[in-house]
Design a protein around this motif. Structure first.
Motif, PDB file in Angstrom:
ATOM      1  N   THR A  54      44.956  50.294  42.601  1.00  0.00           N
ATOM      2  CA  THR A  54      44.225  50.710  41.146  1.00  0.00           C
ATOM      3  C   THR A  54      42.758  49.485  40.857  1.00  0.00           C
ATOM      4  OG1 THR A  54      46.623  50.596  40.864  1.00  0.00           O
ATOM      5  CG2 THR A  54      45.122  49.272  38.938  1.00  0.00           C
ATOM      6  N   ASP A  55      42.880  48.464  41.708  1.00  0.00           N
ATOM      7  CA  ASP A  55      41.234  47.982  41.207  1.00  0.00           C
ATOM      8  C   ASP A  55      40.747  48.771  41.883  1.00  0.00           C
ATOM      9  OD1 ASP A  55      39.259  46.175  40.729  1.00  0.00           O
ATOM     10  OD2 ASP A  55      39.555  45.355  42.672  1.00  0.00           O
ATOM     11  N   SER A  56      40.697  49.388  43.253  1.00  0.00           N
ATOM     12  CA  SER A  56      39.529  50.071  43.923  1.00  0.00           C
ATOM     13  C   SER A  56      39.542  51.672  43.033  1.00  0.00           C
ATOM     14  CB  SER A  56      40.672  50.751  45.356  1.00  0.00           C
ATOM     15  OG  SER A  56      40.513  48.993  45.905  1.00  0.00           O
ATOM     16  N   PHE A  57      40.630  52.186  42.580  1.00  0.00           N
ATOM     17  CA  PHE A  57      40.573  53.379  41.442  1.00  0.00           C
ATOM     18  C   PHE A  57      39.786  52.934  40.209  1.00  0.00           C
ATOM     19  CE2 PHE A  57      42.096  56.466  38.049  1.00  0.00           C
ATOM     20  CZ  PHE A  57      42.002  57.210  39.150  1.00  0.00           C
ATOM     21  N   LEU A  58      39.934  52.649  39.326  1.00  0.00           N
ATOM     22  CA  LEU A  58      39.598  51.827  38.528  1.00  0.00           C
ATOM     23  C   LEU A  58      38.080  51.548  39.091  1.00  0.00           C
ATOM     24  CD1 LEU A  58      41.418  49.224  36.348  1.00  0.00           C
ATOM     25  CD2 LEU A  58      40.275  51.575  36.224  1.00  0.00           C
ATOM     26  N   ALA A  59      37.174  51.061  39.611  1.00  0.00           N
ATOM     27  CA  ALA A  59      36.342  50.457  40.308  1.00  0.00           C
ATOM     28  C   ALA A  59      34.793  51.873  40.412  1.00  0.00           C
ATOM     29  CB  ALA A  59      35.856  50.235  41.474  1.00  0.00           C
ATOM     30  N   GLN A  60      36.373  52.829  40.922  1.00  0.00           N
ATOM     31  CA  GLN A  60      35.173  53.973  41.609  1.00  0.00           C
ATOM     32  C   GLN A  60      34.696  55.095  40.203  1.00  0.00           C
ATOM     33  OE1 GLN A  60      37.723  55.819  44.777  1.00  0.00           O
ATOM     34  NE2 GLN A  60      36.991  54.189  46.247  1.00  0.00           N
ATOM     35  N   LEU A  61      36.329  54.720  39.554  1.00  0.00           N
ATOM     36  CA  LEU A  61      35.768  56.139  38.337  1.00  0.00           C
ATOM     37  C   LEU A  61      35.098  55.134  37.211  1.00  0.00           C
ATOM     38  CD1 LEU A  61      37.832  58.345  36.888  1.00  0.00           C
ATOM     39  CD2 LEU A  61      38.748  56.388  36.109  1.00  0.00           C
ATOM     40  N   ALA A  62      34.655  54.255  36.807  1.00  0.00           N
ATOM     41  CA  ALA A  62      33.940  53.229  36.075  1.00  0.00           C
ATOM     42  C   ALA A  62      32.644  53.071  36.611  1.00  0.00           C
ATOM     43  CB  ALA A  62      34.899  51.673  36.218  1.00  0.00           C
ATOM     44  N   LEU A  63      32.713  54.253  37.706  1.00  0.00           N
ATOM     45  CA  LEU A  63      31.072  54.392  38.466  1.00  0.00           C
ATOM     46  C   LEU A  63      30.253  55.904  37.413  1.00  0.00           C
ATOM     47  CD1 LEU A  63      30.821  53.535  42.211  1.00  0.00           C
ATOM     48  CD2 LEU A  63      29.769  52.240  39.728  1.00  0.00           C
ATOM     49  N   THR A  64      31.292  56.650  37.140  1.00  0.00           N
ATOM     50  CA  THR A  64      31.365  57.355  36.532  1.00  0.00           C
ATOM     51  C   THR A  64      31.318  57.716  35.478  1.00  0.00           C
ATOM     52  OG1 THR A  64      33.299  58.734  37.173  1.00  0.00           O
ATOM     53  CG2 THR A  64      31.509  59.086  38.904  1.00  0.00           C
ATOM     54  N   VAL A  65      32.445  57.400  34.913  1.00  0.00           N
ATOM     55  CA  VAL A  65      32.909  57.586  33.319  1.00  0.00           C
ATOM     56  C   VAL A  65      32.508  55.744  32.817  1.00  0.00           C
ATOM     57  CG1 VAL A  65      33.425  59.846  33.127  1.00  0.00           C
ATOM     58  CG2 VAL A  65      35.067  57.836  33.821  1.00  0.00           C
ATOM     59  N   PRO A  66      32.866  55.675  31.521  1.00  0.00           N
ATOM     60  CA  PRO A  66      32.989  54.368  30.731  1.00  0.00           C
ATOM     61  C   PRO A  66      34.725  54.018  30.821  1.00  0.00           C
ATOM     62  CG  PRO A  66      31.447  55.503  29.466  1.00  0.00           C
ATOM     63  CD  PRO A  66      31.929  56.642  30.628  1.00  0.00           C
ATOM     64  N   ILE A  67      35.027  53.309  31.390  1.00  0.00           N
ATOM     65  CA  ILE A  67      36.611  53.151  31.163  1.00  0.00           C
ATOM     66  C   ILE A  67      37.090  51.970  29.861  1.00  0.00           C
ATOM     67  CG2 ILE A  67      38.776  52.390  31.969  1.00  0.00           C
ATOM     68  CD1 ILE A  67      37.944  53.229  34.920  1.00  0.00           C
ATOM     69  N   ASP A  68      37.763  52.223  29.323  1.00  0.00           N
ATOM     70  CA  ASP A  68      38.367  50.852  28.395  1.00  0.00           C
ATOM     71  C   ASP A  68      39.983  50.635  28.416  1.00  0.00           C
ATOM     72  OD1 ASP A  68      35.916  50.811  27.212  1.00  0.00           O
ATOM     73  OD2 ASP A  68      36.989  51.400  25.262  1.00  0.00           O
ATOM     74  N   LEU A  69      40.046  49.377  29.386  1.00  0.00           N
ATOM     75  CA  LEU A  69      41.627  48.575  29.361  1.00  0.00           C
ATOM     76  C   LEU A  69      42.303  48.646  28.698  1.00  0.00           C
ATOM     77  CD1 LEU A  69      43.368  49.958  32.213  1.00  0.00           C
ATOM     78  CD2 LEU A  69      42.282  48.004  33.647  1.00  0.00           C
ATOM     79  N   MET A  70      43.334  49.611  27.915  1.00  0.00           N
ATOM     80  CA  MET A  70      43.919  48.695  27.354  1.00  0.00           C
ATOM     81  C   MET A  70      45.532  48.185  28.015  1.00  0.00           C
ATOM     82  SD  MET A  70      45.019  49.373  23.187  1.00  0.00           S
ATOM     83  CE  MET A  70      45.730  51.444  23.902  1.00  0.00           C
ATOM     84  N   PRO A  71      46.495  47.668  28.100  1.00  0.00           N
ATOM     85  CA  PRO A  71      46.769  46.412  28.551  1.00  0.00           C
ATOM     86  C   PRO A  71      48.685  47.525  27.363  1.00  0.00           C
ATOM     87  CG  PRO A  71      46.742  44.877  26.771  1.00  0.00           C
ATOM     88  CD  PRO A  71      45.249  46.173  27.120  1.00  0.00           C
ATOM     89  N   GLY A  72      49.956  47.427  28.325  1.00  0.00           N
ATOM     90  CA  GLY A  72      50.190  47.848  27.429  1.00  0.00           C
ATOM     91  C   GLY A  72      52.227  47.150  27.980  1.00  0.00           C
ATOM     92  N   ASP A  73      52.798  47.923  27.434  1.00  0.00           N
ATOM     93  CA  ASP A  73      54.149  46.829  27.410  1.00  0.00           C
ATOM     94  C   ASP A  73      54.520  46.309  28.593  1.00  0.00           C
ATOM     95  OD1 ASP A  73      56.312  45.339  26.069  1.00  0.00           O
ATOM     96  OD2 ASP A  73      57.351  48.037  26.658  1.00  0.00           O
ATOM     97  N   SER A  74      53.899  46.775  29.145  1.00  0.00           N
ATOM     98  CA  SER A  74      54.400  45.930  30.402  1.00  0.00           C
ATOM     99  C   SER A  74      53.686  45.544  31.389  1.00  0.00           C
ATOM    100  CB  SER A  74      55.866  46.920  32.132  1.00  0.00           C
ATOM    101  OG  SER A  74      54.980  48.014  32.246  1.00  0.00           O
TER     102      SER A  74
END
Length: 181
Positions: free
Chosen positions: A25-45
């Motif tokens: 997940t960390d690797s995916f987010l790091a790659q995705l964030a290079l192309t689009v801004p990401i706001d990561l919001m926590p959920g229930d679990s």
């Protein structure tokens, strides 16, 4: 020893799977964030506090993504301005809780309605101008003495709730000609 969100002990195999999943997940987010801004919001679990408003997920869980400037760890609920568009949303705990306590009213939604009860609840929340009408009675939240952080002060252009059984959308027209999707 590692514990899950319910306080149960993870087995060694579960710990290994969790570690692999978090790394991927960390690797995916790091790659995705290079192309689009990401706001990561926590959920229930997610690894955040249980009570709303949930605090942002700690960046230590995502060591690669932390160094990308376009990823933002945000709270739940979250409000963001994208261009001229105001987005307001939650991870869905408020809708789940409200749904749990309003089951008896589902039948009055209208048999001809194609909208789900959960979408109707979201529309009602906009009318009530409140994100968490069942807090603190049945939805855990921090005690606030002076201000209620769940009052909707600005009419959003987009109002969303994550982690719902299915995707649905509608347009709600306000008394002052506002339109919310």
């Amino acid at each position: 020893i590692a514990y899950n969100i319910s306080g149960k002990i993870f087995s060694d195999a579960q710990q290994a799977n969790l570690s692999i999943s978090m790394h991927e997940t960390d690797s995916f987010l790091a790659q995705l964030a290079l192309t689009v801004p990401i706001d990561l919001m926590p959920g229930d679990s997610d690894p955040s506090n249980h009570m709303i408003p949930q605090q942002p997920i700690k960046s230590v869980f995502f060591p690669k993504a932390t160094f990308v400037d376009s990823i933002h760890f945000c709270s739940n609920p979250h409000e963001a301005l994208v261009g001229e568009c105001l987005l307001l949303g939650t991870s869905g705990q408020n809708i789940d809780n409200l749904d749990q306590y309003t089951n008896q009213f589902k039948a009055t939604n209208g048999s001809e309605s194609t909208k789900s009860w959960r979408l109707c609840l979201m529309e009602k929340m906009l009318g009530w101008r409140h994100l968490a009408p069942t807090a603190p009675d049945s939805l855990s939240c921090y005690p606030f003495m002076e201000d209620d952080p769940f009052v909707i002060e600005n009419c959003p252009n987009v109002f969303f709730a994550g982690n719902q059984p299915k995707f649905e959308t509608s347009v709600v027209c306000g008394a002052n000609e506002q339109k919310v999707r």
